[in-house]
Write an enzyme that holds these catalytic residues in place. Structure first.
Site, short mmCIF file in Angstrom:
data_model
loop_
_atom_site.label_atom_id
_atom_site.label_comp_id
_atom_site.label_asym_id
_atom_site.label_seq_id
_atom_site.Cartn_x
_atom_site.Cartn_y
_atom_site.Cartn_z
N SER A 139 36.52 13.63 115.73
CA SER A 139 36.47 13.66 117.23
C SER A 139 37.26 12.51 117.80
O SER A 139 37.08 11.53 117.40
CB SER A 139 34.87 13.62 117.82
N TYR A 165 26.30 10.86 117.39
CA TYR A 165 27.19 11.53 117.10
C TYR A 165 28.62 11.03 116.89
O TYR A 165 29.18 11.08 116.01
CB TYR A 165 27.39 12.67 118.17
N1 LIG Z 1 34.36 21.56 120.79
C1 LIG Z 1 34.96 20.40 121.02
O1 LIG Z 1 35.25 20.15 122.24
C2 LIG Z 1 34.81 19.42 119.83
C3 LIG Z 1 35.33 18.23 120.14
C4 LIG Z 1 35.34 17.21 119.12
C5 LIG Z 1 35.12 17.45 117.96
N2 LIG Z 1 34.39 18.72 117.63
C6 LIG Z 1 34.21 19.00 116.29
O2 LIG Z 1 34.84 20.01 115.93
C7 LIG Z 1 33.96 20.87 114.90
C8 LIG Z 1 33.60 22.00 115.08
O3 LIG Z 1 32.97 22.19 116.79
P1 LIG Z 1 32.81 23.49 117.34
O4 LIG Z 1 32.75 23.13 118.87
O5 LIG Z 1 33.85 24.43 117.10
O6 LIG Z 1 31.46 23.89 116.92
P2 LIG Z 1 30.50 25.17 117.32
O7 LIG Z 1 31.21 26.21 118.11
O8 LIG Z 1 29.25 24.52 118.06
O9 LIG Z 1 30.05 25.72 115.90
C9 LIG Z 1 29.43 25.10 114.94
C10 LIG Z 1 29.32 25.52 113.74
O10 LIG Z 1 28.57 24.67 112.61
C11 LIG Z 1 27.59 25.54 112.17
N3 LIG Z 1 26.54 24.55 112.20
C12 LIG Z 1 25.99 23.94 113.02
N4 LIG Z 1 24.69 23.15 112.53
C13 LIG Z 1 24.72 23.26 111.22
C14 LIG Z 1 23.97 22.65 110.42
N5 LIG Z 1 22.94 22.16 110.61
N6 LIG Z 1 24.13 23.21 109.06
C15 LIG Z 1 25.41 24.16 108.61
N7 LIG Z 1 26.20 24.55 109.54
C16 LIG Z 1 25.90 24.18 111.05
C17 LIG Z 1 27.25 26.76 113.15
O11 LIG Z 1 26.56 27.53 112.19
P3 LIG Z 1 25.79 28.74 113.23
O12 LIG Z 1 26.75 29.79 113.82
O13 LIG Z 1 25.08 29.36 112.18
O14 LIG Z 1 24.91 28.11 114.06
C18 LIG Z 1 28.80 27.10 113.78
O15 LIG Z 1 29.43 27.61 112.60
C19 LIG Z 1 32.46 19.89 114.77
O16 LIG Z 1 32.55 18.97 113.67
C20 LIG Z 1 32.71 19.17 116.08
O17 LIG Z 1 31.92 17.96 116.02
C21 LIG Z 1 34.46 19.73 118.58
#
Ligand SMILES: NC(=O)c1ccc[n+]([C@@H]2O[C@H](COP(=O)([O-])OP(=O)(O)OC[C@H]3O[C@@H](n4cnc5c(N)ncnc54)[C@H](OP(=O)(O)O)[C@@H]3O)[C@@H](O)[C@H]2O)c1
Length: 256
Positions: A148, A161
């Protein structure tokens, strides 16, 4: 090898954690489009996971779905073992799932600290420990952790986080030196603000959204697809001489 062949992943097997939705889903689709058989993953059986698998299979029919709650200590190793059984191997591991709890730093509970560190850091290391012997045997492997922009610009209400992502990035630099001799690269892709389910509620506040846009040099939020090019570079032969890097996909947000 021509440039297209360098991105060709035909015959490769990949696991993308947290790919039922968001950035993970986009990366899973990208890997499948390049020919990899992909294990898509979510915490439990769900419509979103079914839909992602159906879309991924249109591109790569051998793909499968796996489920696992990575907050359970034994789950990460089991998830990798299940994927190896289902796909007959594992060449590419994308550790993308994470938990993000927003709360003032002084109010974070012990349980919330442990939950975030378990899913965002411990699970990543456990999965790598289980995947590496299989990659080492082939003298080829790609490990990509999703970090991130908060490694560099920590949000005041996400102290654990942000720290978990920094720990993961440190792990990447450490392991890059140890895994390189076995033909395994390991890198971190650090997104900025990418529009997904996790930030839709906060960004619905237009005043807040405008303030955040203002600190991004490109003046817009990213789409999940914006992470795919960088991920494919780091998961293919196109990126075979890149290891131990932290690649920001953040519209310039981390710049001082
Ligand atoms: N979006 C952003 O702006 C952003 C920014 C910086 C970094 N990131 C990083 O990018 C990655 C993806 O983020 P995203 O925003 O695409 O996430 P998201 O849309 O919130 O999706 C989360 C995913 O992780 C799974 N998950 C959540 N909790 C879990 C657990 N306890 N065990 C196993 N799987 C779990 C969820 O499964 P379910 O569908 O079953 O809940 C879903 O597939 C993450 O590492 C996040 O920290 C995101």
């Amino acid at each position: 090898m021509n440039i297209q062949n360098r991105f060709n992943l035909t015959g490769r097997a990949a696991l993308v954690t947290g790919s039922s939705r968001g950035i993970g889903r986009a990366i899973a689709l990208g890997l499948a489009e390049c020919g990899a058989a992909v294990a898509v993953h979510g915490t439990k059986p769900a419509k979103t996971l079914d839909e992602t698998l159906a879309d991924v299979r249109k591109l790569s029919p051998r793909s499968v779905a796996v489920t696992s709650e990575l907050g359970q200590p034994d789950a990460p190793a089991r998830l990798v073992a299940d994927t190896i059984s289902a796909l007959g191997g594992l060449d590419i591991l994308v550790a993308n799932a994470s938990i993000q709890i927003r709360k003032p730093w002084a109010e974070v509970t012990q349980a919330e600290m442990e939950q975030q560190m378990q899913v965002n850091f411990h699970a990543t290391l456990r999965m790598i420990q289980t995947a590496v012997p299989v990659m080492r045997a082939k003298k080829w492997g790609r490990i990509l952790t999703i970090g991130s922009v908060q490694q560099q610009r920590p949000h005041p209400d996400m102290v654990v986080y942000a720290a978990s992502k920094s720990a993961q990035e440190n792990l990447v630099r450490n392991l890059a030196k140890q895994l390189g001799p076995d033909g395994i690269t390991i890198n971190n892709l650090a997104p900025g603000v990418i529009l997904t389910d996790r930030n839709t509620p906060v960004l619905a506040d237009e005043t807040y959204a405008e303030r955040v846009r203002g600190i991004i040099p490109l003046r817009s939020f990213g789409e999940t697809e914006d992470c795919v090019g960088a991920a494919l570079l780091l998961c293919s032969d196109a990126g075979r001489y890149i290891t131990g890097v932290d690649l920001l996909v953040d519209g310039g947000m981390a710049l001082p």
